[in-house]
Design a protein around this motif. Structure first.
Motif, PDB file in Angstrom:
ATOM      1  N   VAL A 539      28.054   4.904  -0.307  1.00 27.06           N
ATOM      2  CA  VAL A 539      27.459   4.951  -1.643  1.00 27.06           C
ATOM      3  C   VAL A 539      28.160   3.924  -2.522  1.00 27.06           C
ATOM      4  O   VAL A 539      29.386   3.950  -2.670  1.00 27.06           O
ATOM      5  CB  VAL A 539      27.590   6.357  -2.268  1.00 27.06           C
ATOM      6  N   LEU A 540      27.377   3.008  -3.089  1.00 32.29           N
ATOM      7  CA  LEU A 540      27.915   1.994  -3.995  1.00 32.29           C
ATOM      8  C   LEU A 540      27.867   2.566  -5.411  1.00 32.29           C
ATOM      9  O   LEU A 540      26.790   2.802  -5.963  1.00 32.29           O
ATOM     10  CB  LEU A 540      27.098   0.705  -3.914  1.00 32.29           C
ATOM     11  N   MET A 541      29.030   2.830  -6.002  1.00 32.67           N
ATOM     12  CA  MET A 541      29.094   3.484  -7.306  1.00 32.67           C
ATOM     13  C   MET A 541      29.674   2.498  -8.321  1.00 32.67           C
ATOM     14  O   MET A 541      30.893   2.320  -8.421  1.00 32.67           O
ATOM     15  CB  MET A 541      29.951   4.755  -7.226  1.00 32.67           C
ATOM     16  N   THR A 542      28.780   1.805  -9.044  1.00 32.69           N
ATOM     17  CA  THR A 542      29.194   0.803 -10.015  1.00 32.69           C
ATOM     18  C   THR A 542      28.689   1.182 -11.400  1.00 32.69           C
ATOM     19  O   THR A 542      27.829   2.054 -11.554  1.00 32.69           O
ATOM     20  CB  THR A 542      28.647  -0.587  -9.640  1.00 32.69           C
ATOM     21  N   ALA A 575      24.536   4.720  -6.178  1.00 36.22           N
ATOM     22  CA  ALA A 575      24.605   5.862  -7.083  1.00 36.22           C
ATOM     23  C   ALA A 575      23.909   5.504  -8.391  1.00 36.22           C
ATOM     24  O   ALA A 575      24.073   4.393  -8.908  1.00 36.22           O
ATOM     25  CB  ALA A 575      26.063   6.230  -7.348  1.00 36.22           C
ATOM     26  N   VAL A 576      23.125   6.423  -8.908  1.00 32.56           N
ATOM     27  CA  VAL A 576      22.420   6.205 -10.168  1.00 32.56           C
ATOM     28  C   VAL A 576      23.147   7.009 -11.243  1.00 32.56           C
ATOM     29  O   VAL A 576      22.989   8.229 -11.340  1.00 32.56           O
ATOM     30  CB  VAL A 576      20.939   6.631 -10.070  1.00 32.56           C
ATOM     31  N   SER A 577      23.975   6.340 -12.019  1.00 34.54           N
ATOM     32  CA  SER A 577      24.734   7.028 -13.064  1.00 34.54           C
ATOM     33  C   SER A 577      23.935   7.043 -14.359  1.00 34.54           C
ATOM     34  O   SER A 577      23.165   6.123 -14.633  1.00 34.54           O
ATOM     35  CB  SER A 577      26.084   6.337 -13.284  1.00 34.54           C
ATOM     36  N   PRO A 578      24.095   8.071 -15.185  1.00 35.89           N
ATOM     37  CA  PRO A 578      23.311   8.183 -16.419  1.00 35.89           C
ATOM     38  C   PRO A 578      23.766   7.183 -17.473  1.00 35.89           C
ATOM     39  O   PRO A 578      24.909   6.714 -17.462  1.00 35.89           O
ATOM     40  CB  PRO A 578      23.574   9.623 -16.855  1.00 35.89           C
ATOM     41  N   LEU A 579      22.857   6.888 -18.398  1.00 35.49           N
ATOM     42  CA  LEU A 579      23.180   6.010 -19.515  1.00 35.49           C
ATOM     43  C   LEU A 579      23.534   6.795 -20.781  1.00 35.49           C
ATOM     44  O   LEU A 579      24.283   6.306 -21.617  1.00 35.49           O
ATOM     45  CB  LEU A 579      21.999   5.085 -19.824  1.00 35.49           C
ATOM     46  N   GLU A 637      28.956  16.229 -11.836  1.00 38.82           N
ATOM     47  CA  GLU A 637      27.610  16.799 -11.932  1.00 38.82           C
ATOM     48  C   GLU A 637      26.519  15.736 -12.020  1.00 38.82           C
ATOM     49  O   GLU A 637      25.352  16.036 -11.762  1.00 38.82           O
ATOM     50  CB  GLU A 637      27.521  17.744 -13.132  1.00 38.82           C
ATOM     51  N   THR A 638      26.876  14.495 -12.358  1.00 34.57           N
ATOM     52  CA  THR A 638      25.846  13.455 -12.462  1.00 34.57           C
ATOM     53  C   THR A 638      25.776  12.539 -11.249  1.00 34.57           C
ATOM     54  O   THR A 638      24.710  12.000 -10.942  1.00 34.57           O
ATOM     55  CB  THR A 638      26.098  12.568 -13.699  1.00 34.57           C
ATOM     56  N   THR A 639      26.888  12.335 -10.562  1.00 31.82           N
ATOM     57  CA  THR A 639      26.940  11.268  -9.561  1.00 31.82           C
ATOM     58  C   THR A 639      27.437  11.710  -8.188  1.00 31.82           C
ATOM     59  O   THR A 639      27.062  11.110  -7.179  1.00 31.82           O
ATOM     60  CB  THR A 639      27.850  10.121 -10.064  1.00 31.82           C
ATOM     61  N   ARG A 645      23.117  15.299  -8.075  1.00 33.78           N
ATOM     62  CA  ARG A 645      23.191  13.852  -8.249  1.00 33.78           C
ATOM     63  C   ARG A 645      21.866  13.167  -7.904  1.00 33.78           C
ATOM     64  O   ARG A 645      20.966  13.761  -7.298  1.00 33.78           O
ATOM     65  CB  ARG A 645      24.296  13.287  -7.370  1.00 33.78           C
ATOM     66  N   LEU A 646      21.796  11.888  -8.279  1.00 35.57           N
ATOM     67  CA  LEU A 646      20.639  11.057  -7.956  1.00 35.57           C
ATOM     68  C   LEU A 646      21.135   9.814  -7.232  1.00 35.57           C
ATOM     69  O   LEU A 646      21.936   9.049  -7.769  1.00 35.57           O
ATOM     70  CB  LEU A 646      19.893  10.668  -9.241  1.00 35.57           C
ATOM     71  N   LEU A 647      20.680   9.608  -5.979  1.00 38.82           N
ATOM     72  CA  LEU A 647      21.047   8.427  -5.197  1.00 38.82           C
ATOM     73  C   LEU A 647      19.798   7.605  -4.910  1.00 38.82           C
ATOM     74  O   LEU A 647      18.709   8.154  -4.726  1.00 38.82           O
ATOM     75  CB  LEU A 647      21.699   8.821  -3.863  1.00 38.82           C
TER      76      LEU A 647
END
Length: 691
Positions: A539-542, A575-579, A637-639, A645-647
């Motif tokens: 998982v690429l978490m940027t 990884a889709v992190s929230p804004l 809880e977000t990532t 989470r949302l991937l």
């Protein structure tokens, strides 16, 4: 259980086209979309053979809404006179008899794609209806077939009533035309009894084949009319540049050399069975053949190899003797040149191997010869043995002349080419040394993973996950947010090397790239082993900003270039992190609700919804610029929490299209990238630049 009473009465002899209908896979490969397309190629190739002979310069292919397909050419037209031995017209003979055609003796076609005389008859056998019209000898002649049987349809369409006719009586004169007008029109409906229900004509494959043919036959126009959709589509292909233009189209990296053209023609003797007209028997005889070689090639700064080969404009995707001769000649000549210039090139005593020479090569290899020997009707491998030495001789002479040229531009390109091959050789040796060293370490159980890796406890590969995180600040938060049983963390510092532009040696020397490859565990490049990978998911978490997107693209470039099976197997995720984080205020003792949004549009819609419901929220709304701004609970809880989470899974549906995108975004050629950015700038506003 097999019948124990096995005798001659149990044997079955399939006559004529009955064999094709019983075993279509033997003739067209399969009965799915691939086989359906193969039938279309057979009809198109007959028209192309006419154009190759200098008859006609336009071919029209129409995909009709009723499921039929029509191919129209302006060649000489299929013969309509009576063939004396069979008593059938030339049209009926070609479309109903296996191994009947004008491409055996060599008098009608110097070289052709149709070679076995079964193409048209096989298509006819597998068609519910096939109509042929021929303009020839001042008239238009017509004949129709149903599953290979000639006859008359009482109306249009595949379901019209059909009446068979006696052999030799199906061809009729429809009307008079000018004597100068010639050509053939074939329209057919594939038989649903012979093909799978989901078999269909693939537009993308048809367009690719038409473009390819237009490159191979300069001046030939191919027009494709697709009438199946709500809006009719027309695609036209015509190229005058031939193979050189084809190579320039295929190549997607910056050039090291210009596109070179090698051509030659040599005679050879072949022993083949020839029909003796007096005795009616096949007898072995020596026949003089001519093989024409035409090759275009260029080396680029990239490291992938693209070699497409053709025999009489028919693609041979699995190569054959012509490709073997081409590769052997390249290796021999370049080895000799590097040996002579070893001191200047600092090559030492090492010798380049085939992969070193082919790295960055884009080439189109074509040969034309009468009656080539193929492996099977699908013509994927050329087997004519004499072609190997002819191609090898042509390439050897032409490449030596090119490398010995004293012209200034040629000397520069020749030096760059030799330096590239030597660089590839050194990179291969360095990579092999590193692998051998690593294997020795593993054997001694002394291997140590990077100190920065925060590994998981589980050894279950399928259940484990590796998070590649951006920076040490995100690592600290992620340590507290992860499930240490199955989630591992590897931090990277800033932006890793752009491997699209770097060599293999540079990539291996880069600490960040080397650490990622070592932690993933499957190796790199051609030796990558998916079974040795240590984690089920990567998982690429940027961060959710421009820099984060750039880092993610750099990481994907590394995986696509050196660990592509990971992407092809769907094991790489972003990884889709929230804004935004919106805290909704609830009245009374009820706990406030936290809602995360992932785009400006989603935030706007949420705020409108809250306003309609008369709900309040805390201001200012928290806007995340990076993962480091989240606390451990929020990040979990977000990532990282599997339940919430949302991937985004990274997939490759079209490797060639993906290759072009990576070359566009990350390659050395700046101009196309600038055009891409300018063209897409209208879709970007100032507020979303950091999103």
């Amino acid at each position: 259980m097999a019948n124990p009473d096995y005798s001659a009465k149990n044997l079955t002899v399939l006559e004529g086209l009955e064999a094709v209908r019983k075993r279509p896979g033997m003739y067209i490969g399969s009965n799915d979309s691939r086989g359906l397309m193969h039938c279309l190629w057979e009809i198109i190739d007959n028209s192309v053979d006419e154009a190759l002979g200098g008859y006609g310069d336009t071919i029209d292919i129409t995909l009709n809404a009723d499921g039929s397909v029509q191919v129209v050419d302006h060649g000489r037209g299929v013969p309509v006179d009576i063939e004396p031995k069979s008593g059938l017209s030339g049209v009926e003979l070609v479309f109903t008899k296996l191994h009947a055609g004008g491409k055996f003796g060599g008098s009608s076609y110097g070289s052709s794609g149709g070679l076995h005389g079964v193409g048209a008859s096989v298509v006819n056998a597998l068609s519910a209806r096939l109509d042929v019209e021929v303009d020839r000898a001042g008239a238009t002649w017509g004949i129709s077939f149903r599953r290979g049987v000639p006859g008359i349809f009482a109306g249009d369409g595949v379901d019209a009533p059909f009446t068979p006719t006696a052999p030799g009586e199906g061809l009729t004169k429809l009307k008079r035309v000018a004597k100068a007008k010639t050509g053939t029109r074939v329209r057919y409906w594939s038989d649903p009894q012979s093909f799978l229900p989901d078999a269909e004509f693939e537009t993308a494959a048809l367009l690719a084949r038409a473009r390819q043919t237009a490159f191979l036959v300069p001046g030939l126009a191919l027009n494709i009319h697709d009438l199946r959709g709500a809006e009719p589509a027309v695609h036209s292909f015509k190229f005058e540049g031939g193979l050189s233009e084809f190579v320039d189209y295929l190549a997607n990296d910056a050039p090291v050399t210009n596109t070179w053209r090698f051509q030659g023609s040599h005679d050879f003797t072949e022993t083949v069975p020839v029909l003796d007209e007096q005795s009616g028997r096949l007898e072995q005889a020596e026949v003089q053949r001519t093989c024409e070689v035409d090759i275009a090639l260029r080396w680029g700064t990239g490291y992938d190899t693209k070699v497409q080969s053709f025999v009489n404009i028919i693609a041979t995707p699995k190569g054959g003797t012509h490709v073997a001769g081409f590769e052997a000649a390249l290796l021999k000549v370049l080895r000799k040149q590097i040996e002579v210039n070893a001191r200047k090139l600092k090559a030492g005593s090492d010798r380049p191997e085939k992969d070193d020479v082919l790295a960055g090569l884009t080439a189109v290899v074509t040969v034309r010869l009468p009656e080539p020997q193929f492996e099977g009707q699908t013509k994927e491998v050329l087997g004519t043995s004499a072609v190997r030495s002819i191609v090898s001789r042509t390439v050897t002479n032409a490449l030596n002349a090119q490398l010995d040229s004293t012209a200034k531009i040629d000397k520069q390109q020749n030096t760059m080419l030799l330096e590239k091959v030597v660089g590839e050789m050194k990179s291969r040796i360095a990579a092999r040394t590193q692998r051998d060293t690593q294997r020795r370490k593993n054997a001694l159980e002394n291997s140590s993973l990077p100190a920065k890796l925060v590994d998981c406890r589980s050894n279950d590969v399928a259940n484990s996950e590796l998070f590649i995180v951006e920076g040490d600040s995100a690592l600290g938060t992620a340590k507290l947010a992860r499930d240490s049983e199955y989630q591992a963390l590897l931090p990277i510092r800033g932006k890793i090397l752009n491997v699209q532009r770097a060599s293999l040696a540079d990539m291996l020397a880069n600490a960040e790239c080397a650490n990622i490859i070592q932690v993933v565990g499957g190796g790199s490049g051609r030796s990558f082993d998916l079974e040795q990978v240590r984690y089920g998911k990567v998982v690429l978490m940027t961060d959710a900003d421009v820099d984060g997107a750039h880092i993610r693209t750099l990481l994907l470039t590394l995986f696509f270039r050196y660990m592509r099976p990971m992407i092809e197997e769907g094991r790489v995720y972003a990884a889709v992190s929230p804004l935004h984080r919106v805290v909704v205020i609830n009245n009374g003792a009820k706990k406030n609700e936290t809602i995360y949004t992932y785009s400006e549009a989603e935030l706007t819609a949420l705020l409108k919804k809250l306003k309609r419901a008369n709900k309040r929220y805390k201001e200012p709304i928290q806007r995340y610029k990076g993962l480091g701004e989240m606390d451990a609970k929020q990040l979990e809880e977000t990532t990282m929490d599997r339940g919430a989470r949302l991937l985004r899974r990274i997939t490759v549906t079209d490797a060639e299209a993906a290759e072009r995108v990576f070359s566009l975004l990350m390659g050395t050629d700046v101009a196309p990238r600038k055009e891409f950015i300018v063209a897409g700038s209208a879709a970007i506003d100032a507020d979303s630049i950091d999103a």
